[in-house]
Design a protein around this motif. Structure first.
Motif, PDB file in Angstrom:
ATOM      1  N   LYS A  34      16.481  32.823  -4.705  1.00  0.00           N
ATOM      2  CA  LYS A  34      17.396  33.807  -5.280  1.00  0.00           C
ATOM      3  C   LYS A  34      17.622  33.553  -6.772  1.00  0.00           C
ATOM      4  CE  LYS A  34      21.990  35.855  -4.695  1.00  0.00           C
ATOM      5  NZ  LYS A  34      23.280  35.785  -3.958  1.00  0.00           N
ATOM      6  N   GLU A  35      17.698  32.288  -7.144  1.00  0.00           N
ATOM      7  CA  GLU A  35      17.911  31.944  -8.550  1.00  0.00           C
ATOM      8  C   GLU A  35      16.784  32.507  -9.414  1.00  0.00           C
ATOM      9  OE1 GLU A  35      19.206  27.947 -10.977  1.00  0.00           O
ATOM     10  OE2 GLU A  35      17.642  27.734  -9.462  1.00  0.00           O
TER      11      GLU A  35
ATOM     12  N   GLU B 145      14.800  35.029  -8.675  1.00  0.00           N
ATOM     13  CA  GLU B 145      14.874  36.491  -8.653  1.00  0.00           C
ATOM     14  C   GLU B 145      15.907  37.000  -9.655  1.00  0.00           C
ATOM     15  OE1 GLU B 145      15.697  37.678  -4.672  1.00  0.00           O
ATOM     16  OE2 GLU B 145      13.853  36.801  -3.852  1.00  0.00           O
ATOM     17  N   GLU B 146      17.043  36.328  -9.726  1.00  0.00           N
ATOM     18  CA  GLU B 146      18.102  36.763 -10.637  1.00  0.00           C
ATOM     19  C   GLU B 146      17.678  36.612 -12.104  1.00  0.00           C
ATOM     20  OE1 GLU B 146      21.353  34.335  -9.374  1.00  0.00           O
ATOM     21  OE2 GLU B 146      21.928  35.680  -7.725  1.00  0.00           O
TER      22      GLU B 146
ATOM     23  N   LYS C 118      15.019  39.213 -12.989  1.00  0.00           N
ATOM     24  CA  LYS C 118      15.580  40.554 -13.199  1.00  0.00           C
ATOM     25  C   LYS C 118      16.093  40.698 -14.631  1.00  0.00           C
ATOM     26  CE  LYS C 118      18.752  44.047 -11.432  1.00  0.00           C
ATOM     27  NZ  LYS C 118      19.013  44.556 -12.803  1.00  0.00           N
TER      28      LYS C 118
END
Length: 304
Positions: free
Chosen positions: A279-280, A282-283, A286
């Protein structure tokens, strides 16, 4: 080459191969991009350069090879982050031998030196080198603040010429100007305070996200210098979400990922650092992808 404390100086990342050796070919790709964008100097072996993981031989190779790559176009500065005064003096001597134009110096590492010890540490190096020195003042990360009173003593050394101002207190730019005038040059060391610092009188910007976005970074500096403040602000507003990747414990991984997105770097880091994941990642991706998609059209900032 004489160091002029002004403009944008990227604190460049160190490029590694998958075999954990210096990747000088990819490093040269990035240096070429920085020079084409119009940067005013190159800073080696800082936090972004993963200095704590580099051997003495690797630091010397980086300095020697970068001096060749820039071929006199801009000055090359090497960071000194040592645990002992003896080690710091030796590093300064190596920098001179390897062709560096100046030094960025942190206070003693690991040991939380007193004010007196910190001053004596800087002065010992200054009196043992002819290179100009920029004191890296970053108490947030390195737990030692170089106060105005300490600078009163340090500036008795003629070759202590500048400060990398990273206290996060924007009013320090004005304090330094009030107390020392042009005797102590100010290079902002915090990406998210860069334009504010320049507008308050800082002489330049030791930048991080410039590693991935060199043209946009230099454009902000040149525009504000030419008095085209609103244009600089508009680019800076676009840039801020990306700049915030610099004020993060994983700034190295963040910025290296941004370098991949702009085609001038790789994600490879040196252990114990690991690439971003889950998730890190992906953030962060983005933020980077949004920035790349909306990159502003730049004016002819090189000819202002």
């Amino acid at each position: 080459m004489k160091f002029e404390w002004k403009g944008v100086m990227p604190a460049v990342t160190t490029k590694f191969t998958n075999e954990d050796t210096l990747d000088l070919d990819l490093f040269q790709v990035n240096i070429k991009a920085q020079l084409e964008a119009g940067v005013h100097g190159i800073v080696l072996g800082g936090t972004l350069g993963e200095a704590s993981t580099l051997t003495e031989a690797e630091k010397r190779t980086l300095t020697q090879e970068t001096v060749k790559m820039v071929n006199g176009k801009v000055p090359v500065l090497i960071n000194i982050a040592e645990q002992s005064t003896k080690g710091a003096i030796a590093a300064a001597h190596h920098a001179e031998e390897d062709g560096a134009s100046g030094l960025m110096m942190l206070p003693p590492m690991r040991y939380k030196a007193s004010d007196e010890e910190t001053v004596e540490y800087f002065k010992a190096v200054a009196t043992n080198t002819s290179l100009p020195i920029m004191v890296y003042n970053n108490p947030v990360d390195y737990k030692i603040e170089v106060t105005q009173a300490m600078f009163d003593e340090l500036l008795k050394c003629d070759n202590i010429e500048a400060v990398k101002e990273s206290t996060r207190d924007i009013s320090n730019v004005t304090r330094i100007k009030n107390n020392f005038g042009d005797r102590l040059k100010i290079m902002c060391g915090v990406d998210t305070l860069a334009l504010e610092s320049l507008l308050m009188g800082a002489d330049g910007w030791i930048a991080g996200l410039v590693c991935a976005f060199p043209a946009e970074t230099v454009a902000i500096y040149e525009l504000q210098k030419a008095g085209r403040i609103q244009e600089a602000i508009e680019i800076y507003r676009w840039f801020l979400p990306l700049l915030e990747l610099d004020i993060n414990p994983k700034l190295v991984q963040n910025i290296k990922l941004a370098e991949v997105a702009t085609g001038i770097g790789s994600e490879t880091v040196r252990a114990p650092r690991l690439r971003l994941s889950g998730k890190e990642r992906e953030e962060v991706l983005k933020i980077i992808n949004d920035g790349v998609k909306s990159r502003p059209q730049l004016p002819d900032y090189k000819n202002l």
